[in-house]
Design a protein around this motif. Structure first.
Motif, short mmCIF file in Angstrom:
data_model
loop_
_atom_site.label_atom_id
_atom_site.label_comp_id
_atom_site.label_asym_id
_atom_site.label_seq_id
_atom_site.Cartn_x
_atom_site.Cartn_y
_atom_site.Cartn_z
N LYS A 1 0.98 -0.89 0.34
CA LYS A 1 -0.27 -0.11 0.06
C LYS A 1 0.82 1.12 0.03
O LYS A 1 0.48 2.13 -0.38
CB LYS A 1 -0.94 -0.07 1.37
CG LYS A 1 -1.86 -0.84 1.14
CD LYS A 1 -3.05 -0.71 2.11
CE LYS A 1 -4.14 -1.99 2.10
NZ LYS A 1 -5.19 -1.74 3.38
N GLU B 1 -1.46 2.79 -2.85
CA GLU B 1 -1.46 4.05 -2.60
C GLU B 1 -0.98 5.44 -2.54
O GLU B 1 -1.48 6.21 -2.73
CB GLU B 1 -2.72 3.98 -1.22
CG GLU B 1 -3.76 3.16 -1.65
CD GLU B 1 -4.56 2.77 0.49
OE1 GLU B 1 -3.81 4.23 0.97
OE2 GLU B 1 -5.69 2.01 0.30
N ASN C 1 -6.03 2.90 -7.41
CA ASN C 1 -5.26 3.16 -6.02
C ASN C 1 -5.03 4.47 -5.76
O ASN C 1 -4.79 3.89 -4.14
CB ASN C 1 -6.15 1.69 -5.58
CG ASN C 1 -6.79 0.59 -5.46
OD1 ASN C 1 -7.97 1.70 -5.04
ND2 ASN C 1 -6.79 -0.34 -5.85
N GLN D 1 -3.34 7.39 -4.66
CA GLN D 1 -3.74 8.39 -4.26
C GLN D 1 -3.02 9.92 -3.27
O GLN D 1 -3.27 11.02 -3.84
CB GLN D 1 -4.90 8.08 -2.54
CG GLN D 1 -5.77 7.67 -2.62
CD GLN D 1 -6.41 7.34 -1.46
OE1 GLN D 1 -5.98 7.91 -0.13
NE2 GLN D 1 -7.29 6.09 -1.55
N SER E 1 -8.15 7.74 -7.44
CA SER E 1 -8.28 8.53 -6.82
C SER E 1 -7.50 9.28 -6.27
O SER E 1 -7.10 9.32 -5.52
CB SER E 1 -8.48 6.49 -6.02
OG SER E 1 -8.79 6.30 -6.31
#
Length: 778
Positions: free
Chosen positions: A107, A136, A158, A160, A182
């Motif tokens: 992530k 992310e 995904n 960000q 995102s």
């Protein structure tokens, strides 16, 4: 054995190495390993890859006072850590290409502040087989990554947070960037990216922060680039190529976002103040630097943003007019309106200002006498190149945080405040080009923290305080020229400030010898002691001035302060600012220096200007003057130099200004290379025994005919030679073209003789007829 250990936190424990014995410990169940903020000197241990249950691995900021950290490449075995969710290697010295890792559960990936090179195609390909990638946050900033950003970046749906600033990425932003639905933060600042910015950026409906600063963008930003950016709060875009990016938004367009920060630099926004920006009333940070805006700032907009405004930079535009008198910005700490056309009195906007930069405008009136109360936290006061008048208020010395005072080129008069020594942090004092008078304040000493002191071109008198040389050990630049200072400087210059790179004391009444202590300035680039009363010889230790021998630059870049100097180079007075670091000059002209020019001066290979004119120098020009291969200006005029001009002078291929006039030089003027372009005979005027071009005087023993005659004679000889060669060739070709054919072809030979016989008969017949006619007439 610690088979049940799940988390191991060793951050900030001053660990210098990882014990080899730890490899034998059974910690395969470990989920979290945190050894950040230590002092480990080591490549990444490959046995980390045996910790196959790891969820988080944090090795960040492994550096101590000596800068030791994890080094080398990432072992490919790290791809076995398939359950990793967080990987942080930031602040180390890892290098090489980032390998394909196949970490589908990852992530957060933070490789910021390493030395990775190459592209990121391999890294991204590791996520291509992930059925449901969950990455992310991707931070690869402050590395040495290069190549273009691959289209595969858009498959990380995904994501960000993407931070790729301070790398060497090139090319365009891929169109696939619009697929990162995102994405909240995109930072591509300080790379080598070019081309138009894709309008697919307008599809990033979750985007909050957009940073595209410090690239070479071109093209046009239109409404489509911002169509769905409803959450956008900050935008920062600039280009290294001025005005290559045009922000073209229609007057009627209503932006879908509410900005708090806007930064646009070197992009075309003007000429009018943008209408879309006037709708942004919640702004706290505004930078519109070098955007082509002219006219006035809308007063209504200024009043709306004034309460929350913290940072305002409108520099390098063409904005005119006055700021509203009722304008108050209680939270404003930085204002830069420099290089515009503002006028009127100084705007007093905030008591919280730390930077107050209004340089190069037309502000007038006095500096407030209570400036210490109006701006008590001020660190930088930049008011140069305006029309301010009056005196410098003594209260300015109460600004205890002040580090930069720039009041250059105004109409200020009176004495400089005596209490200036109480400034504890002052770095720069520049009050040149005013009408200040009196003596230089010294009763309370001179601030020892000074790096730059410029009081040039005023009406200051008296002696230069000895405390400048004694206490200002950090002094880098000193300009006291163009005043009326007196006194003997023999033992002062360079005595206790070895970091000096710029010394300008020209046009004063200073006297004494030029001390050998001057040679203790290894960083000196510019020395101007001209138009004084210095006497004695030129020091022979000049070869110790390392910067002028080796050519390295010593100018210091000060935040927001641009050092300016007026120097006489190439026979003209020129103003240098941003290019001052390129200048290498010694000007000792218009003094009473005696003796010979030391041969050691020819060691200053990096020197660009040498002016020793209007002194009492004797002897020969140094034989090795040709060693000064970067010399552009050489002025030795109005001395008593004798002997011949060294032939090595002709090897100065950069020389563009030469003056040897009014000496006692003799002999033939050297020729060749750059000297052939210096055809003005006045540069040798007043040397009665000089001869040859460009003077009309011929040297004794020359041939009676001129060089031009010789050239013409040579050309005539060449013409005759080619005439005779042509005759021989023509005769040979003609003879063998006719006779050779007759010898080879028998039938042609018979035909030729028959033709000759026929012609002979016809000629004889014509002659007989003419003779008969003539006889009948008789």
């Amino acid at each position: 054995m610690l088979p049940s250990l799940l988390e191991l936190h060793l951050s900030g424990c001053k660990i210098e190495r990882i014990p080899l014995s730890i490899q034998k410990v059974n910690i395969t169940s470990l989920l979290v390993l945190d050894i950040r903020m230590n002092s480990i000197i080591s490549p990444l241990p490959s046995w980390f890859s045996n910790l196959t249950s790891l969820r988080k691995l944090n090795l960040s900021e492994n550096e101590n006072d000596y800068g030791n950290y994890f080094t080398g490449p990432i072992p490919r075995e790290f791809a076995r850590l398939e359950y990793l969710e967080g990987l942080d290697f930031s602040g180390n010295g890892l290098e090489g290409h980032i390998p394909k890792l196949n970490l589908c559960k990852l992530k957060t990936l933070n490789f910021q502040g390493n030395k990775f090179g190459g592209g990121i195609q391999g890294l991204l390909s590791g996520f291509s087989n992930c059925t449901d990638g969950v990455l992310e946050s991707l931070d690869l900033s402050s590395n040495k990554l290069e190549d273009e950003l691959p289209d595969s970046l858009g498959m990380l749906h995904n994501l960000q947070y993407v931070n790729l600033e301070f790398n060497n990425f090139s090319g365009k932003i891929p169109e696939s960037i619009g697929k990162l639905s995102s994405l909240k933060t995109l930072n591509l600042s300080y790379n080598n990216m070019i081309g138009p910015i894709p309008d697919t950026l307008g599809q990033l409906s979750e985007l909050v922060h957009l940073d595209l600063y410090g690239n070479s963008w071109e093209g046009t930003l239109t409404e489509s680039h911002f169509a769905n950016l409803t959450r956008l709060q900050s935008i920062d875009v600039s280009t290294y190529r001025p005005m290559s990016l045009n922000v073209s938004l229609t007057y009627e367009w209503i932006p879908p976002f509410k900005l708090y920060t806007v930064g646009i630099t070197n992009c075309s926004v003007g000429p009018n103040f943008p209408a879309w920006l006037q709708l942004q009333t919640e702004l706290s940070d505004v930078t519109l630097r070098s955007t082509g805006i002219s006219g006035t700032i809308p007063e209504e907009w200024l009043l709306k943003v004034s309460l929350q405004l913290k940072y305002l930079d409108l520099s390098y535009n063409h904005i005119k007019g006055r700021l509203p008198l009722q304008l108050k910005c209680p939270n404003l700490y930085h204002i830069d309106l420099s290089y515009n056309k503002f006028d009127g009195p100084l705007p007093l906007l905030s008591a919280n200002l730390t930077v107050f930069n209004l340089e190069s405008n037309s502000f007038s009136g006095p500096i407030p006498s209570n400036i210490d109360q109006l701006m008590p936290t001020l660190k930088g006061l930049y008011l140069s190149d305006n029309q301010l008048e009056g005196t410098i208020p003594p209260s300015i010395c109460n600004l205890r945080r002040l580090s930069i005072l720039s009041l250059r080129n105004n109409l200020l008069f009176g004495e400089f405040p005596q209490e200036w020594s109480v400034w504890p942090r002052i770095d720069i004092v520049d009050v040149g080009y005013n009408n200040l008078s009196g003596n230089m304040p010294s009763s309370m000493g001179v601030p020892s923290s000074l790096h730059v002191l410029k009081m040039n071109d005023n009406n200051l008198g008296g002696t230069i305080p000895s405390s400048i040389w004694r206490n200002c050990t950090s002094l880098r630049s000193l300009d006291l020229g163009g005043n009326k200072f007196t006194g003997n400087m023999t033992l002062r210059i360079g005595s206790n400030a070895p970091g000096l790179f710029f010394v300008r004391l020209r046009s004063n009444l200073l006297s004494g010898h030029i001390s050998d202590q001057l040679c203790n300035l290894p960083f000196l680039d510019i020395l101007d002691l001209s138009h004084n009363n210095f006497s004695g010889p030129i020091p022979k230790c000049l070869k110790n001035m390392t910067s002028l021998v080796e050519g390295f630059s010593n100018a210091t870049d000060y935040e927001s302060y641009i050092e300016q100097a007026r120097l006489t180079l190439k026979g003209r007075e020129l103003v240098y600012n941003k290019t001052l670091f390129l200048v290498k000059s010694i000007d000792l002209s218009s003094n009473n220096l005696e003796g010979e020019i030391p041969e050691e001066i020819t060691s200053l290979i990096a020197l660009g200007t040498l002016n020793l004119s209007r002194n009492q120098l004797r002897g020969n020009i140094p034989f090795k003057i040709g060693n000064l291969r970067w010399l552009e200006t050489l002025d030795l005029s109005h001395n008593h130099l004798s002997g011949q001009i060294p032939q090595s002078l002709s090897s100065l291929t950069s020389l563009s200004h030469l003056n040897l006039s009014y000496n006692n030089l003799a002999g033939k003027i050297p020729s060749g290379n750059q000297l052939q372009t210096l055809e003005d005979p006045s540069i040798y005027k007043g040397n009665l025994l000089l001869c040859e071009v460009p003077l009309s005087t011929k040297c004794p023993g020359d041939e009676t005919f001129t060089a031009t005659d010789e050239k013409d004679s040579n050309e005539d000889g060449n013409d005759k030679l080619w005439f005779y060669v042509s005759m021989v060739l023509g005769f040979t070709v003609g003879f063998w073209g006719v006779c050779g054919t007759l010898l080879v072809k028998k039938s042609w030979r018979y035909a030729y003789f028959r033709l000759f016989d026929d012609i002979k008969d016809k000629v004889m017949l014509a002659i007989a007829v003419k003779v008969a006619q003539f006889q009948r007439k008789l």
